[in-house]
Design a protein around this motif. Structure first.
Motif, PDB file in Angstrom:
ATOM      1  N   ASP A 105      57.480  25.120  23.479  1.00 12.28           N
ATOM      2  CA  ASP A 105      57.468  26.517  23.057  1.00 12.28           C
ATOM      3  C   ASP A 105      58.597  27.255  23.769  1.00 12.28           C
ATOM      4  OD1 ASP A 105      56.937  29.087  22.253  1.00 12.28           O
ATOM      5  OD2 ASP A 105      54.785  29.006  22.670  1.00 12.28           O
ATOM      6  N   THR A 106      59.794  27.091  23.256  1.00  9.27           N
ATOM      7  CA  THR A 106      60.971  27.652  23.917  1.00  9.27           C
ATOM      8  C   THR A 106      60.961  29.172  23.899  1.00  9.27           C
ATOM      9  OG1 THR A 106      62.202  27.446  21.847  1.00  9.27           O
ATOM     10  CG2 THR A 106      62.410  25.639  23.430  1.00  9.27           C
ATOM     11  N   ARG A 107      60.431  29.759  22.842  1.00  7.09           N
ATOM     12  CA  ARG A 107      60.445  31.223  22.747  1.00  7.09           C
ATOM     13  C   ARG A 107      59.518  31.848  23.785  1.00  7.09           C
ATOM     14  NH1 ARG A 107      60.363  35.013  17.242  1.00  7.09           N
ATOM     15  NH2 ARG A 107      61.919  36.456  18.107  1.00  7.09           N
ATOM     16  N   LYS A 108      58.412  31.220  24.047  1.00  9.64           N
ATOM     17  CA  LYS A 108      57.480  31.728  25.055  1.00  9.64           C
ATOM     18  C   LYS A 108      58.167  31.827  26.410  1.00  9.64           C
ATOM     19  CE  LYS A 108      53.108  30.644  27.396  1.00  9.64           C
ATOM     20  NZ  LYS A 108      51.977  29.671  27.486  1.00  9.64           N
ATOM     21  N   PHE A 109      58.878  30.780  26.797  1.00 10.39           N
ATOM     22  CA  PHE A 109      59.574  30.773  28.081  1.00 10.39           C
ATOM     23  C   PHE A 109      60.688  31.815  28.102  1.00 10.39           C
ATOM     24  CE2 PHE A 109      62.621  28.495  31.091  1.00 10.39           C
ATOM     25  CZ  PHE A 109      61.952  28.919  32.230  1.00 10.39           C
ATOM     26  N   ARG A 110      61.450  31.889  27.008  1.00  9.91           N
ATOM     27  CA  ARG A 110      62.568  32.842  26.925  1.00  9.91           C
ATOM     28  C   ARG A 110      62.058  34.282  27.050  1.00  9.91           C
ATOM     29  NH1 ARG A 110      64.474  30.645  22.899  1.00  9.91           N
ATOM     30  NH2 ARG A 110      63.646  31.906  21.201  1.00  9.91           N
ATOM     31  N   ARG A 111      60.990  34.595  26.340  1.00  8.12           N
ATOM     32  CA  ARG A 111      60.448  35.958  26.402  1.00  8.12           C
ATOM     33  C   ARG A 111      59.833  36.266  27.768  1.00  8.12           C
ATOM     34  NH1 ARG A 111      57.655  36.979  20.434  1.00  8.12           N
ATOM     35  NH2 ARG A 111      59.579  37.677  19.412  1.00  8.12           N
ATOM     36  N   TYR A 112      59.251  35.267  28.401  1.00  6.08           N
ATOM     37  CA  TYR A 112      58.765  35.459  29.765  1.00  6.08           C
ATOM     38  C   TYR A 112      59.929  35.886  30.671  1.00  6.08           C
ATOM     39  CZ  TYR A 112      57.394  34.324  34.533  1.00  6.08           C
ATOM     40  OH  TYR A 112      57.177  34.386  35.897  1.00  6.08           O
ATOM     41  N   LEU A 113      61.061  35.214  30.521  1.00  5.12           N
ATOM     42  CA  LEU A 113      62.215  35.513  31.357  1.00  5.12           C
ATOM     43  C   LEU A 113      62.698  36.940  31.139  1.00  5.12           C
ATOM     44  CD1 LEU A 113      64.288  32.207  31.004  1.00  5.12           C
ATOM     45  CD2 LEU A 113      62.990  32.975  32.988  1.00  5.12           C
ATOM     46  N   THR A 114      62.870  37.348  29.894  1.00  7.55           N
ATOM     47  CA  THR A 114      63.424  38.675  29.635  1.00  7.55           C
ATOM     48  C   THR A 114      62.423  39.795  29.900  1.00  7.55           C
ATOM     49  OG1 THR A 114      62.905  38.480  27.265  1.00  7.55           O
ATOM     50  CG2 THR A 114      65.099  37.798  27.976  1.00  7.55           C
ATOM     51  N   GLN A 115      61.152  39.459  29.967  1.00  9.44           N
ATOM     52  CA  GLN A 115      60.146  40.475  30.278  1.00  9.44           C
ATOM     53  C   GLN A 115      59.896  40.615  31.771  1.00  9.44           C
ATOM     54  OE1 GLN A 115      56.714  39.294  27.989  1.00  9.44           O
ATOM     55  NE2 GLN A 115      57.767  39.599  26.037  1.00  9.44           N
ATOM     56  N   ASN A 116      60.179  39.560  32.537  1.00  7.73           N
ATOM     57  CA  ASN A 116      59.781  39.550  33.943  1.00  7.73           C
ATOM     58  C   ASN A 116      60.896  39.328  34.945  1.00  7.73           C
ATOM     59  OD1 ASN A 116      56.661  39.548  33.687  1.00  7.73           O
ATOM     60  ND2 ASN A 116      57.299  37.925  32.292  1.00  7.73           N
TER      61      ASN A 116
END
Length: 435
Positions: A105-116
């Motif tokens: 789930d690459t998008r989950k990790f990417r969004r975690y990064l940009t949110q946190n």
């Protein structure tokens, strides 16, 4: 808002909050920062949607910054481990995190990064296209490649590696000039294979104007990828590498026409004596755009120690003008790095960056070293630990071998030159053996 990108704001004479923060960090006047940003020589990668970002600038006249590559692969899919690597990297001073995830789930990790994550976030959309579409490479369409670029921009990433320099002309040059290790860039190899199988032009080159539109809309910085970077010393500075660099220089000017921020990626594996010349070639062909280098790795025979080979090359590259170092870990060429590898890689890259900043005369770089020297002169161990790039390791080394007398170390003891010079200059009698 009266501007679309940081570059456009600088050209209009608008001082953004990001510029104000970076100017303060770098001890640079706001006026000079804005002028260099308007010219494309300094960039501040900061997607408008990355709300947790702490801004940093990239440019050869600024402090050299360090990027950390992370992300899942088919053989290593533990997202919690990747989250821990991110937190560790940020705590250790990395200014950027690049998500190279190629499985799960690459998008989950990417969004975690940009949110946190407060660090700059970079990605390589071409990897994600292969993961997301779940179909053979040659079946992916040009439209689908573009859609992935937009998705990453919408997810808030600050810079994207786009391999747009390996067009059909560059590919033809590559096939005519055989290499020892061919193309070692993952993105470059994927695009080369796609072009060979479909007979079509590189979609990122063919639709470069659309990529610029996306980058301008979100203020994503283009990291122009070096698909033809050398993968061994024998391939360094060859026709394919230089041909691609010429193309990247042309695309840099096209991006600047749309006020899109740009940095240019560079080698790779390269003999030490070629590094400075390569930096000069890049500055000339790419008009002074910030240069982002992987290593360079200066020898091919040290698997398990490539954080060292890369630090040697990185220090030389940054001293000669590179702005941004991509760390290399001891696991390079061998496996996905674990937490310990990440730490070793970051420290090695930060040492290289700081050594280069001293050589470049970056404001206040030398003062850190002077403070450490003052603490050593006073034999002030706690201050030495506080100033150390890796305080934990310094403390652990001393604790592992406690000296008989606290004002010395277990290597010299009473022979400590610092202690004895302090005493003799204070008029004391030094007797060494009887103490």
């Amino acid at each position: 808002m009266d501007y679309a990108t940081q570059m456009e704001a600088a050209r209009k004479g608008i001082l953004t909050e990001e510029m104000r923060i970076v100017a303060g960090k770098e001890k640079l006047s706001e006026e000079l920062l804005m002028r260099l940003m308007a010219e494309g020589k300094i960039i501040i990668p900061c997607n408008k949607l990355h709300k947790s970002l702490v801004p940093n600038g990239l440019g050869s006249m600024l402090k050299t910054k360090v990027n950390v590559n992370l992300g899942t692969s088919r053989d290593m899919t533990d997202l919690e481990m990747e989250y821990e690597k991110v937190r560790s990297a940020v705590n250790m001073g990395a200014e950027a995190i690049m998500d190279l995830s190629s499985f799960g789930d690459t998008r989950k990790f990417r969004r975690y990064l940009t949110q946190n994550c407060p660090a700059m976030i970079g990605t390589v959309p071409i990897y994600d296209a292969v993961v997301s579409y779940h179909k053979p490479l040659m079946k992916i369409t040009s439209r689908e490649w573009m859609d992935i670029v937009r998705m990453h921009a919408e997810d808030g990433v600050d810079f994207m590696t786009i391999h747009c320099g390996i067009n059909r002309e560059t590919a033809h040059k590559f096939k005519k000039n055989k290499r020892l290790t061919n193309i070692v860039s993952r993105g470059g190899s994927i695009l080369f294979a796609w072009m060979e199988m479909t007979g079509e032009e590189n979609p990122f080159y063919a639709h470069f104007d659309e990529i610029l539109d996306i980058c301008r809309e979100y203020d994503v910085t283009l990291s122009l990828g070096d698909a033809c970077r050398p993968g061994c010393l024998a391939d360094a500075s060859d026709a394919s590498q230089i041909e691609e660099l010429i193309t990247l220089g042309e695309l840099t000017k096209r991006a600047w026409e749309e006020a899109v921020q740009v940095m240019v990626e560079g080698p790779g594996h390269m003999p030490l004596n070629q590094i400075a010349a390569n930096m000069e070639i890049q500055k000339t062909l790419c008009h002074g755009a910030p240069f982002y280098v992987l290593g360079p790795i200066v020898t091919d025979v040290a698997p398990g120690y490539d954080h060292i080979t890369a630090a040697i090359g990185g220090a030389a590259a940054a001293a000669a003008g590179a702005a941004f170092l991509c760390y290399v870990t001891p696991a390079e060429h061998l496996r996905l790095p674990d937490l310990a590898d990440v730490k070793e890689g970051i420290i090695a890259a930060r040492i290289a960056a700081h050594a280069a900043d001293i050589a470049k005369g970056v404001p206040e770089a030398m003062s850190w070293d002077n403070s450490m020297s003052e603490a050593r002169k006073r034999l002030d161990w706690n201050e030495m630990f506080r100033l150390a790039m890796d305080p934990e390791k310094a403390v652990n080394y001393r604790e592992a071998s406690r000296p008989e007398k606290e004002d010395t170390c277990s290597m010299c003891g009473n022979f400590c030159a610092v202690k004895n010079m302090n005493r003799i200059l204070d008029g004391e009698i030094v007797s060494i053996f009887e103490e």
